[in-house]
Design a protein around this motif. Structure first.
Motif, PDB file in Angstrom:
ATOM      1  N   THR A 165       0.919  -0.593   0.254  1.00  0.00           N
ATOM      2  CA  THR A 165      -0.118   0.431   0.287  1.00  0.00           C
ATOM      3  C   THR A 165       1.127   1.218   0.094  1.00  0.00           C
ATOM      4  N   LEU A 184      -8.286   3.663   6.777  1.00  0.00           N
ATOM      5  CA  LEU A 184      -7.865   4.068   5.116  1.00  0.00           C
ATOM      6  C   LEU A 184      -9.332   4.536   4.602  1.00  0.00           C
ATOM      7  N   CYS A 189      -8.885   7.461  -1.641  1.00  0.00           N
ATOM      8  CA  CYS A 189      -8.165   5.683  -2.155  1.00  0.00           C
ATOM      9  C   CYS A 189      -8.418   5.605  -3.333  1.00  0.00           C
ATOM     10  N   SER A 191      -8.580   2.754  -6.294  1.00  0.00           N
ATOM     11  CA  SER A 191      -8.953   1.432  -6.316  1.00  0.00           C
ATOM     12  C   SER A 191      -8.947   0.608  -8.076  1.00  0.00           C
ATOM     13  N   ILE A 216     -13.117  -0.237   0.981  1.00  0.00           N
ATOM     14  CA  ILE A 216     -12.979   0.977   0.793  1.00  0.00           C
ATOM     15  C   ILE A 216     -13.803   2.271   0.465  1.00  0.00           C
ATOM     16  N   PRO A 218     -13.341   4.218  -3.011  1.00  0.00           N
ATOM     17  CA  PRO A 218     -12.637   5.696  -3.700  1.00  0.00           C
ATOM     18  C   PRO A 218     -12.702   6.889  -4.350  1.00  0.00           C
ATOM     19  N   ILE A 238      -4.488   6.771  -2.031  1.00  0.00           N
ATOM     20  CA  ILE A 238      -3.280   5.833  -1.819  1.00  0.00           C
ATOM     21  C   ILE A 238      -4.172   4.480  -2.793  1.00  0.00           C
ATOM     22  N   THR A 239      -2.473   3.468  -2.713  1.00  0.00           N
ATOM     23  CA  THR A 239      -3.361   2.984  -3.912  1.00  0.00           C
ATOM     24  C   THR A 239      -2.513   1.427  -3.373  1.00  0.00           C
ATOM     25  N   GLN A 240      -3.056   0.372  -3.417  1.00  0.00           N
ATOM     26  CA  GLN A 240      -2.614  -1.037  -3.293  1.00  0.00           C
ATOM     27  C   GLN A 240      -2.157  -1.469  -4.215  1.00  0.00           C
TER      28      GLN A 240
END
Length: 303
Positions: A165, A184, A189, A191, A216, A218, A238-240
């Motif tokens: 992440t 989070l 975010c 996605s 999340i 997004p 934020i990104t995973q």
């Protein structure tokens, strides 16, 4: 009647689950396909398929026959390959598939090096984030990231990949410190929406040993990792991602990994090929050449 053709058609109908789906895959008119299977059944004097409006399934005789068909066609294919010399020396065409970004960054350079050593082998590289069917699309080998379903195919594991992440430093500076995956839910975010992704992000909770699925909300949803990474670099959120997808941005300082201690378990990376008693030299050579190089590159990601 071409018996081998009819056997191939029968196998495709069963794999596709319906005559209409098999008709599209084979590019054969539906009435022709149905007639060929009926002629095969008439010649054998047994019913191979149960046909209903909702479901298609094999009879007991059909199960035994289709397994024999697969063995026969495999032997024919091997005999033809031997006649062409593919079992004596590395030669012929190879079709390889890999995920788009991983294929471009890690697989293509290996293939270029491989081609410089094997002048009698030609390679077609299919880059796709969808799991291409090796049987339906006549693909020789696939690089797959993720856990594999049970199948008759042969898998060679070449490493494990982190799921990380991350966010840009300006974004992190503008928001409260992120100490838990549950934080989070209150942050922007980015996605991914693909056939391979889930609507939640998973994290390992070290205190309990459990896995948390974080739903999340997004701010941005995209269908490719490149776009998600670029958006994160530009402070959208934020990104995973899989580690290799963000490694360059992390090395440059454009992104920073967060929630390290909550990272989910690594996922395996495999080289996958269809079951075969004997591999043609072209596939054996590619497998032996590629496996150690991919292992080395994936290992480097963990350093």
């Amino acid at each position: 009647m071409d018996r081998l053709q009819a056997m191939s058609m029968l196998i495709k109908v069963v794999e596709a689950g319906s005559f209409s789906a098999a008709s599209k895959i084979l590019n054969v008119p539906l009435p022709t396909l149905s007639r060929k299977i009926s002629e095969l059944e008439n010649q054998l004097g047994v019913r191979l398929l149960h046909r209903t409006t909702r479901k298609l399934s094999l009879t007991d005789s059909g199960y035994d026959y289709i397994e024999a068909c697969k063995r026969i066609l495999e032997q024919v294919e091997e005999a033809e390959s031997k006649a062409k010399g593919e079992y004596l020396e590395p030669r012929g065409d190879l079709v390889i598939t890999a995920p788009v970004m991983f294929g471009r960054l890690y697989v293509l350079p290996i293939i270029i090096e491989f081609l410089s050593l094997y002048s009698n082998i030609n390679v077609q590289l299919l880059l796709s984030d969808k799991n291409i069917n090796l049987f339906e699309d006549d693909v020789d080998m696939a690089i797959r990231i993720g856990r594999l379903p049970d199948s008759t195919m042969i898998a060679t594991q070449v490493g494990n990949m982190r799921i990380v992440t991350c966010a840009s430093q300006p974004f992190l500076s503008d928001h409260p410190k992120i100490e838990s995956p549950y934080d989070l839910t209150q942050l922007s975010c980015i996605s991914l929406d693909t056939a391979m992704t889930t609507p939640y992000w998973s994290y390992h909770l070290p205190d309990s040993g459990l896995t948390a699925h974080i739903d999340i909300l997004p701010r941005l949803t995209v269908d490719d990792s490149d776009s998600a990474v670029k958006a994160a670099i530009n402070g959208v959120g934020i990104t995973q991602q899989l580690h290799y997808q963000v490694k360059d941005a992390i090395d440059k300082g454009d992104l920073q990994i967060i929630l390290n201690k909550f990272e989910p378990n690594k996922i395996p990376v495999h080289l996958l090929h269809k079951t075969r008693k004997y591999l043609p030299q072209k596939m054996k050579s590619f497998l032996e050449f590629t496996s150690p190089k991919l292992k080395s590159r994936i290992y480097d990601l963990s350093l």
